[in-house]
Structure formats: C-alpha cells, structure tokens
Design an enzyme around this catalytic site. Sequence first.
Site, PDB file in Angstrom:
ATOM      1  CG  ASP A  21      -2.159   0.853   0.944  1.00 59.69           C
ATOM      2  OD1 ASP A  21      -2.441   1.377  -0.105  1.00 59.69           O
ATOM      3  OD2 ASP A  21      -2.743   1.115   1.997  1.00 59.69           O
ATOM      4  CG  ASN A  69      -7.936  -2.138  -5.333  1.00 68.20           C
ATOM      5  OD1 ASN A  69      -7.327  -2.944  -4.967  1.00 68.20           O
ATOM      6  ND2 ASN A  69      -8.183  -0.815  -4.462  1.00 68.20           N
TER       7      ASN A  69
HETATM    8  C1  IPE Z   1      -5.610  -2.620  -0.047  1.00 69.43           C
HETATM    9  O1  IPE Z   1      -5.252  -1.466  -0.427  1.00 69.43           O
HETATM   10  C2  IPE Z   1      -5.574  -3.318  -1.793  1.00 69.43           C
HETATM   11  C3  IPE Z   1      -4.277  -3.638  -2.012  1.00 69.43           C
HETATM   12  C4  IPE Z   1      -3.279  -3.392  -1.584  1.00 69.43           C
HETATM   13  C5  IPE Z   1      -4.288  -4.368  -3.378  1.00 69.43           C
HETATM   14  P1  IPE Z   1      -6.162  -0.170  -0.598  1.00 69.43           P
HETATM   15  O2  IPE Z   1      -5.337   1.008  -0.922  1.00 69.43           O
HETATM   16  O3  IPE Z   1      -7.290  -0.496  -1.608  1.00 69.43           O
HETATM   17  O4  IPE Z   1      -6.912  -0.383   0.744  1.00 69.43           O
HETATM   18  P2  IPE Z   1      -8.028   0.866   1.438  1.00 69.43           P
HETATM   19  O5  IPE Z   1      -8.816   1.519   0.542  1.00 69.43           O
HETATM   20  O6  IPE Z   1      -7.099   2.063   1.902  1.00 69.43           O
HETATM   21  O7  IPE Z   1      -8.634   0.272   2.459  1.00 69.43           O
HETATM   22  C1  IPE Z   2      -1.513   0.279  -3.219  1.00 72.63           C
HETATM   23  O1  IPE Z   2      -1.281   1.574  -3.345  1.00 72.63           O
HETATM   24  C2  IPE Z   2      -1.860  -0.428  -4.676  1.00 72.63           C
HETATM   25  C3  IPE Z   2      -3.041  -0.918  -4.924  1.00 72.63           C
HETATM   26  C4  IPE Z   2      -4.092  -0.696  -4.244  1.00 72.63           C
HETATM   27  C5  IPE Z   2      -3.421  -1.203  -6.290  1.00 72.63           C
HETATM   28  P1  IPE Z   2      -2.339   2.442  -3.533  1.00 72.63           P
HETATM   29  O2  IPE Z   2      -2.899   2.899  -4.935  1.00 72.63           O
HETATM   30  O3  IPE Z   2      -3.835   2.099  -2.510  1.00 72.63           O
HETATM   31  O4  IPE Z   2      -1.933   3.826  -2.984  1.00 72.63           O
HETATM   32  P2  IPE Z   2      -2.371   4.988  -1.615  1.00 72.63           P
HETATM   33  O5  IPE Z   2      -3.016   3.830  -0.562  1.00 72.63           O
HETATM   34  O6  IPE Z   2      -3.545   5.641  -2.421  1.00 72.63           O
HETATM   35  O7  IPE Z   2      -1.425   5.866  -1.417  1.00 72.63           O
HETATM   36 MG    MG Z   3      -3.920   2.251  -0.521  1.00 70.30          MG
END
Ligand code: IPE
Ligand code: IPE
Ligand code: MG
Length: 245
Positions: A21, A69
């Site tokens: 993340d 997502n």
């Molecule tokens: C969780 O991260 C899913 C992945 C790392 C693929 P998100 O960034 O989507 O989670 P939330 O929305 O902050 O809970």
């Molecule tokens: C994790 O990074 C990757 C996926 C969930 C695909 P994020 O895209 O959630 O990055 P933040 O949380 O918005 O910084």
């Molecule tokens: Mg995220």
Amino acid sequence: MDWKDQINLEKLPRHIAVIMDGNGRWAKQHGKPRVFGHRNGVKAVRETTEAAAELGVDFLTLYAFSTENWNRPRIEVNALMTLLVETLRNELDTLNKNNIRLRAIGDVSQLPSRTHKALVEGIENTQNNTRMTLILALNYSAKWEIVEASRRLAQKVAQGQLEVTQIDESVFADALSTAGVPDPELLIRSSGETRLSNFLLWQLAYAEFHFTPIFWPEFRKEHLYKAIVDYQNRERRFGKISEQI
Ligand code: IPE
Ligand code: IPE
Ligand code: MG
C-alpha cells in the site's frame, strides 16, 4: 548490525503475506500521477520476492488488487491491468531463474482477458518450480472467498458428497482458494495504514501484524528483514500463558 544478520533462519515464517500500500501517496509526494507510483511499486515486488526466496520462505502472498479497487477511476484501473500484464511477462524469466512458482487467489476469471491470459501463462510456465510459491491476490476479497467456500461445501452436501457433520476447520480451509497453503505467520502492510482491507480474514486469524510507514515503492529487502526480526521477537502464545511457552 544489519537487520538480515538478526534473523534466526531456524525460525523463519513459512508464509508471509503483504498488503502493498501507498503507491498513490508516494506518487503524489513526487508530484506525479498515481500510476507513476504503481510503476515504481514493481521494484519493491521484485526485491521482496527475491529476499523472501533467498531467505528460504516457502510462500509469499502479495495483495495486488482487491475487488473494491474496481471502484477507482477507470484510468487507474486500466493502467493497473496493463501494468500487471507487462510485469507478469517481464518477470517470467526471473521467476523461472529463481525457481519460483506463481499462483493466484481471487476471482481471476473477472479480470480483463489480456490480464487473465498473462496470469495463466505465468502460472503454467512456472508450475514445476519448487523453491518458493509467489501467490498474487488479484480481484481478491476475503469475504467473497469465504462465501464461495461455503457455497462449494453446501453444494457438496446437497449432492450427497459430504455430511454436514464432516465440516470442520480443516475441511473449510480446504474449500478456500489457499487450500494446501499454510496460514501466514506474518502479515506486513506498508504506508502506515493499520487495517486488513478485506485480505485473508480466515487465514490471518493468528498471524503477527507488522505495520511500516514506508510507502510501497520504497519498500526494500531491509524492510522485509526488519519485519521478520519484529515477528521473531513476538511471543506467540496461542491462548496459553507465557510460562507455558
Ligand atoms: C488494499 O489497499 C488493497 C491492495 C493493496 C491491493 P487499498 O489502498 O485499496 O485499501 P484501502 O482502500 O485503503 O482500505
Ligand atoms: C496500493 O497503493 C496499490 C493498490 C491498491 C493497487 P495505493 O494505490 O492504494 O496507494 P495509496 O494508498 O492511495 O497511497
Ligand atoms: Mg491504498
């Protein structure tokens, strides 16, 4: 002393799960679009996979895309699906060179066909590798997985292939997409968030959690080593008291 030197190789977790993340926030910090963060996250995937395999970890599960997502802007979802295809194709040789087997969990049939195709190719081309299994959680949701498992078992009962009384934790675990894979002993989440976001709810029931503020594109081998040392310093009591351990 390096974190790596502090690792007790006799007490390695067999299975490490990672919620990758912070790509978007990292990109924003650099004044770039979110996709720039995802692209830079690939290096962290490579480093983590390599470090885990070198240490002798048996299973590494990476949360790459959740069912939630899909709710992101379409341009980001499309970019992620394209990046997945590219990465799967580009990393295939390295996986084979390092004797790493690829698996996937999640509702992968719902991925765009080109992403699904690259994934299946990756899985088939690495199926005989034995050093470590890399499990990608793609279009994954733990609640979905648990409901699916329940449906599968209910169907077996309805067809007379299973007795209700036969359903126990082991039978249930075998109906999940992680059948045959030991539960992760260690969960790592980068970016400072401290939630599970619908990841491996069943399998993480007794895992140790390690949260790091590092954004995923900056995650390196050292961060994995540090997480393992943290894990090894925990007392895993499983309901007992300290003196019994
Ligand atoms: C969780 O991260 C899913 C992945 C790392 C693929 P998100 O960034 O989507 O989670 P939330 O929305 O902050 O809970
Ligand atoms: C994790 O990074 C990757 C996926 C969930 C695909 P994020 O895209 O959630 O990055 P933040 O949380 O918005 O910084
Ligand atoms: Mg995220």
